[in-house]
Design an enzyme around this catalytic site. Sequence first.
Site, PDB file in Angstrom:
ATOM      1  N   LYS A   1       0.844  -1.191   0.000  1.00 57.30           N
ATOM      2  CA  LYS A   1       0.000   0.000   0.000  1.00 57.30           C
ATOM      3  C   LYS A   1       0.882   1.244   0.000  1.00 57.30           C
ATOM      4  O   LYS A   1       1.960   1.250   0.600  1.00 57.30           O
ATOM      5  CB  LYS A   1      -0.893  -0.032   1.250  1.00 57.30           C
ATOM      6  CG  LYS A   1      -1.970   1.032   1.305  1.00 57.30           C
ATOM      7  CD  LYS A   1      -2.897   0.783   2.499  1.00 57.30           C
ATOM      8  CE  LYS A   1      -3.977   1.830   2.630  1.00 57.30           C
ATOM      9  NZ  LYS A   1      -4.890   1.545   3.757  1.00 57.30           N
TER      10      LYS A   1
ATOM     11  N   SER B   1      -9.829   1.409   2.694  1.00 61.66           N
ATOM     12  CA  SER B   1      -8.962   2.206   1.865  1.00 61.66           C
ATOM     13  C   SER B   1      -7.891   1.415   1.131  1.00 61.66           C
ATOM     14  O   SER B   1      -7.288   1.937   0.182  1.00 61.66           O
ATOM     15  CB  SER B   1      -8.286   3.282   2.729  1.00 61.66           C
ATOM     16  OG  SER B   1      -7.417   2.686   3.684  1.00 61.66           O
TER      17      SER B   1
ATOM     18  N   SER C   1      -9.965  -1.095   6.742  1.00 63.51           N
ATOM     19  CA  SER C   1      -9.373  -0.905   5.421  1.00 63.51           C
ATOM     20  C   SER C   1      -8.672  -2.106   4.809  1.00 63.51           C
ATOM     21  O   SER C   1      -8.343  -2.077   3.629  1.00 63.51           O
ATOM     22  CB  SER C   1      -8.383   0.247   5.458  1.00 63.51           C
ATOM     23  OG  SER C   1      -9.103   1.438   5.332  1.00 63.51           O
TER      24      SER C   1
END
Length: 476
Positions: free
Chosen positions: A78, A153, A177
């Site tokens: 990420k 996310s 997330s």
Amino acid sequence: MNTKKYTSLQNIQSDIREGKTSCVLLADYYISQNKKHAHLNAMLEVFEEEVRAKAAEVDDKIKAGTAGRLAGMFLAIKDNICYKGHTASGASKILENYEAVYTATALQRLLNEDVIIIGRCNCDEFAMGASNENSAYGAVKNAADNTKVSGGSSGGSAVAVQADLCLASLGSDTGGSIRQPASFTGTLGLKPTYGRISRSGLFSYASSFDQIGPITSSDTDAGLLLEIMAGVDDQDATSSSAEVTTYTPNASKKYKIAYSKEAMESEGLEPAVKAAYQDIIAKLKTDGHTVEEYSYPYLDYMVPCYYVLTTAEASSNLSRYSGMLYGRRSEQAHDINSTFKKSRSEGFGTEVKRRIMTGTFVLSADEYDAYYAKAQKVRRIIKEESEKILESYDLFLCPTAPSTAFDIGGKQSQDPIQMYLADIFTVQAPLSGLPAISVPTLESNGMSIGMQFMTKAFAENELLNISNRVTTYYTG
Ligand code: GLN
């Protein structure tokens, strides 16, 4: 060229041993997959040359018998995890050209075991969102239906695994997330216990919630990644010295499981998700587990409590991006005030600004007691009551999200509360500091539905074990 989809490192490593594949061939494969699926917008950058060079190096190490435990694993990270010498932007314009000056501890531990980092994944800006539509670089498309969101996310991390752009990925989970995008993409997403994995090198969003965790196709890969990343780190005072254990699946273990009554009766629960919830309860019972309804009456308090506390922490954490030490400086800046004001106005997106303002409000002298102090008390009750469930039960079950992946643009255009409610089932674990996992179950119109198990602190192996069992119900 190798074109097979691998779902575990064990399979990759045994094929390498038998000479059926190699890291160099796998590098070709994953790079071509990334090109083929570029339209999904899951990756912000693929480290193509580096991946090929590393793959050749790891192949040599394998031949010499000196390779680490992750030899053959291609991992995407990420964009809020620091990897020295590589851009880390948090999918924000304000850090568009930021190059990490050190590597996150968790990532360094994986690199020490010869993992190959394929690239960095798109996400919601500073990990704030539930659909990946808050990225400065655009939404990530769900690979099962390109008109649907990836979840967020860690949307890019989830789609990267879903679309086979890598074997596994790292996400971060503050309020869901990792688990919610895992639910939307049919992948396995684990949020570890708070403190299990060092946060050093993870962009801080809400520091008393944030955790790095894996998104994978198998419980064994999640277990191995967790084991290697876990453990105390002197760069993170909140990292725990609790013993790090190895995960080995145990198919005969029977659990005592509580399922949430309030989730079953929840108004916003889509019928298909409810049906999947009932289905897994029935299957667990048939499999010999004890499954009982449990009333946990705090469901309605969790989302407000979460948003008061996380926006407060975010407003403080994000103050460093001012155009002075960190963050891109506005070209209109001419003195200290205009540097702060213009750099932040231009650099942050709408949702991040909304959260900074909300957080500043709840922390302001006049409002502190009514919001922040009260939410801290509510958090304590949520935590104590969650721990109480797990004194009588091994696991607490509920859906990961109230719906399957929704339309891109669908919720974004409504008021922000609608998006916040997507977190209704996932915020309990981070509010309580407990670990939780999302496991793929049934599908509805081709879209996956994840179910979530939560357990006691540091008992992640039980989550992986039940995921291993549940996967057999749905894949035969
Ligand atoms: N959707 C939640 C939020 O917007 C969760 C985000 C996260 O876990 N990073 O805050």
